[in-house]
Design a protein around this motif. Structure first.
Motif, PDB file in Angstrom:
ATOM      1  N   ASP A  96      -2.571  34.568  29.232  1.00 45.22           N
ATOM      2  CA  ASP A  96      -1.918  35.874  29.317  1.00 45.22           C
ATOM      3  C   ASP A  96      -2.697  36.763  30.278  1.00 45.22           C
ATOM      4  N   SER A  97      -2.750  36.316  31.520  1.00 47.83           N
ATOM      5  CA  SER A  97      -3.498  37.052  32.544  1.00 47.83           C
ATOM      6  C   SER A  97      -3.028  36.588  33.917  1.00 47.83           C
ATOM      7  N   VAL A  98      -3.503  37.222  34.952  1.00 49.92           N
ATOM      8  CA  VAL A  98      -3.119  36.855  36.309  1.00 49.92           C
ATOM      9  C   VAL A  98      -3.720  35.493  36.654  1.00 49.92           C
ATOM     10  N   ILE A  99      -2.881  34.590  37.186  1.00 55.62           N
ATOM     11  CA  ILE A  99      -3.377  33.303  37.658  1.00 55.62           C
ATOM     12  C   ILE A  99      -3.304  33.282  39.186  1.00 55.62           C
ATOM     13  N   LEU A 121      -1.377  29.167  51.486  1.00 55.38           N
ATOM     14  CA  LEU A 121      -0.588  30.150  50.758  1.00 55.38           C
ATOM     15  C   LEU A 121      -1.307  30.475  49.455  1.00 55.38           C
ATOM     16  N   ILE A 122      -1.384  31.741  49.102  1.00 56.14           N
ATOM     17  CA  ILE A 122      -2.085  32.161  47.882  1.00 56.14           C
ATOM     18  C   ILE A 122      -1.125  32.976  47.026  1.00 56.14           C
ATOM     19  N   ILE A 123      -0.910  32.514  45.801  1.00 55.79           N
ATOM     20  CA  ILE A 123      -0.016  33.178  44.847  1.00 55.79           C
ATOM     21  C   ILE A 123      -0.861  33.783  43.739  1.00 55.79           C
ATOM     22  N   ARG A 124      -0.632  35.049  43.444  1.00 60.63           N
ATOM     23  CA  ARG A 124      -1.301  35.712  42.327  1.00 60.63           C
ATOM     24  C   ARG A 124      -0.249  36.392  41.471  1.00 60.63           C
ATOM     25  N   LYS A 125      -0.165  35.984  40.203  1.00 65.34           N
ATOM     26  CA  LYS A 125       0.870  36.551  39.340  1.00 65.34           C
ATOM     27  C   LYS A 125       0.530  36.323  37.873  1.00 65.34           C
ATOM     28  N   SER A 126       0.960  37.242  37.026  1.00 67.94           N
ATOM     29  CA  SER A 126       0.890  37.074  35.577  1.00 67.94           C
ATOM     30  C   SER A 126       2.293  36.791  35.062  1.00 67.94           C
ATOM     31  N   PHE A 127       2.455  35.697  34.325  1.00 65.79           N
ATOM     32  CA  PHE A 127       3.760  35.319  33.784  1.00 65.79           C
ATOM     33  C   PHE A 127       3.863  35.742  32.326  1.00 65.79           C
ATOM     34  N   ASN A 128       5.079  36.071  31.890  1.00 64.93           N
ATOM     35  CA  ASN A 128       5.276  36.512  30.507  1.00 64.93           C
ATOM     36  C   ASN A 128       5.672  35.382  29.573  1.00 64.93           C
ATOM     37  N   GLN A 129       5.642  34.150  30.084  1.00 71.65           N
ATOM     38  CA  GLN A 129       5.878  32.984  29.255  1.00 71.65           C
ATOM     39  C   GLN A 129       4.803  31.946  29.540  1.00 71.65           C
TER      40      GLN A 129
END
Length: 461
Positions: free
Chosen positions: A84-87, A127-135
């Motif tokens: 539950d955090s940014v990956i 490419l660098i992806i940074r996001k927190s998902f809600n599932q």
């Protein structure tokens, strides 16, 4: 049993029951994992830096390092037990230098583009992806996936339509079905119609044509007056997925044997109507069907479209590969005739989709295809300008929709525009060829030096 032993037994049972309750109420939180073990999934090496950071390296088709670097493009993964955090995901080893924005889904049905500020590109073109998902589970892909299962689910939605016939004229090298969609008004004699043959997904990861075909098919079966009129006058023969094995395997461009089917229409020099004996079945199925349409006593094929998608710079719009050129450039009468038919078709499509939504055509033309082994090469050597055979390339990026990125609904709309373009190609007089020689709009191009025709991916090899 004494009191002391009974007490100890009671305590042990209580501890055991409490442990069972805890295991039921509070499941163990497993470390986040990443896999490509599903249909069309693909990833190379995975380096887990921490519980919130991974490095992914795209793999060659079939792990075959002898394939061109530019073929390393497709990736599609699933992540489980997300924190539950940014990956952070870093995507490396890509054969393409272009920036793009991937997509994600929590159910493999509804797909969403990442936001532009969630995706960056470093100096190594990673490419660098940074996001927190809600599932806790998510599928992430280079572009909107379209699998064999997706195709079969779509075919189920249109089953039973009286203007539709779906068949399986053959199987792939691994035994997967090659589907054929035939759409027409079966009550009208075939002698009074024109035939259009379309095939797509020669290169597995080029998924945009699959969405285009859905849009075209949905329109043709919609019952709208324009569609009803078209089906009285035309027969549509559509192979929606040629390289099924490659799609299932998660390849970018080849079969599981590392074959580029686009280059394997190798005809016999002394008998060009027939292909060589080592032709893969995925090619031979379409080839044999094309021959049957030309020799069964019905009308000949008028249009043969070869649908692809170009993994090029993000603001490249859809484009075509017309062949030869005008007589004033030194081409023969029959060569110029094919060129003019192709320009007429491009104009007919552009008038329905938007002239500013496609790339300009080079006024110089070209004839290198004639000595190669593309599908269009086979059509040319056998039927010359009788069949308007041409490749259409869709694109993955903003594709004329700047600043937003193309979506499946846009590609389906393009399919409807293509159906109207086919109609207008036959119905409207040839005109306005100069309209497709317009100057390219390069204001938003990030890589203007790679603009067609100089981009590497403008070569079909």
């Amino acid at each position: 049993m004494g009191f002391h032993k009974k007490f100890l037994l009671f305590v042990a049972i209580a501890i055991l029951l409490n442990a069972c309750k805890k295991e039921h109420d509070e499941p163990e939180i497993l470390p986040a994992g990443l896999t490509d073990s599903f249909e069309s999934g693909s990833v190379g090496t995975v380096n887990k830096i921490s519980n919130t950071e991974w490095e992914l390296n795209i793999v060659d088709d079939n792990g075959n390092e002898s394939l061109p670097d530019s073929w390393r493009s497709w990736w599609y993964v699933r992540m489980d037990n997300l924190p539950d955090s940014v990956i952070t995901l870093k995507i490396g080893n890509s054969g393409w230098p272009y920036y793009y924005v991937p997509v994600y889904s929590h159910d493999q049905k509804e797909w969403v583009r990442f936001k532009d500020d969630e995706v960056s590109q470093n100096s190594q073109n990673e490419l660098i992806i940074r996001k927190s998902f809600n599932q806790s589970k998510v599928w992430i892909a280079m572009f909107y996936p379209y699998t064999l299962t997706d195709l079969e689910n779509f075919l189920n939605t249109i089953e039973g339509n009286p203007f539709l016939e779906v068949s399986k004229p053959g199987t792939t090298q691994l035994g997967n079905p090659v589907y054929l969609i035939r759409i027409t008004d079966f009550t009208v004699p075939v002698e009074n119609k024109k035939r259009i043959l379309i095939h797509a997904r020669t290169h597995p990861a080029e998924t945009p044509p699959s969405f285009l075909i859905e849009g075209m098919v949905n329109f043709l079966l919609s019952g709208r007056a324009e569609a009803i009129d078209m089906l009285k006058r035309y027969e549509f023969h559509i192979f929606p997925m040629q390289n099924v094995d490659g799609v299932v395997a998660g390849n970018y461009r080849s079969t599981p044997k590392s074959e580029n089917l686009e280059m394997l229409w190798t005809y016999k020099v002394a008998d060009p109507l027939n292909l060589t004996e080592d032709t893969p079945p995925e090619v031979d199925i379409i080839h044999q069907y094309a021959k049957s349409l030309m020799t069964d006593g019905g009308p000949a094929v008028s249009i043969a479209l070869n649908l692809h998608a170009s993994n090029s710079e993000p603001d490249i719009r859809p484009f075509f590969f017309p062949h030869f050129g005008p007589e004033e450039k030194g081409y023969s009468n029959v060569e110029a005739s094919l060129w003019n038919k192709q320009l007429q078709f491009i104009n007919a499509f552009a008038s329905n989709y938007g002239y500013n939504m496609i790339e300009p055509v080079s006024a110089e033309g070209g004839s290198s295809f004639a000595g190669k082994t593309y599908p269009e090469s086979w059509w040319w050597v056998n039927y010359h300008d009788q069949v308007m055979a041409m490749t259409m390339e869709m694109t993955y990026g903003r594709s004329g929709y700047y600043p937003r990125w193309i979506e499946p609904s846009d590609m389906r709309t393009m399919g409807e525009a293509l159906a109207f373009g086919i109609r207008d190609y036959f119905d409207l007089p040839a005109k306005g060829y100069n309209l497709i020689y317009m100057q390219p709009e390069i204001l938003h191009l990030k890589y203007p030096e790679l603009y067609p025709p100089n981009a590497h991916d403008e070569l079909k090899e």
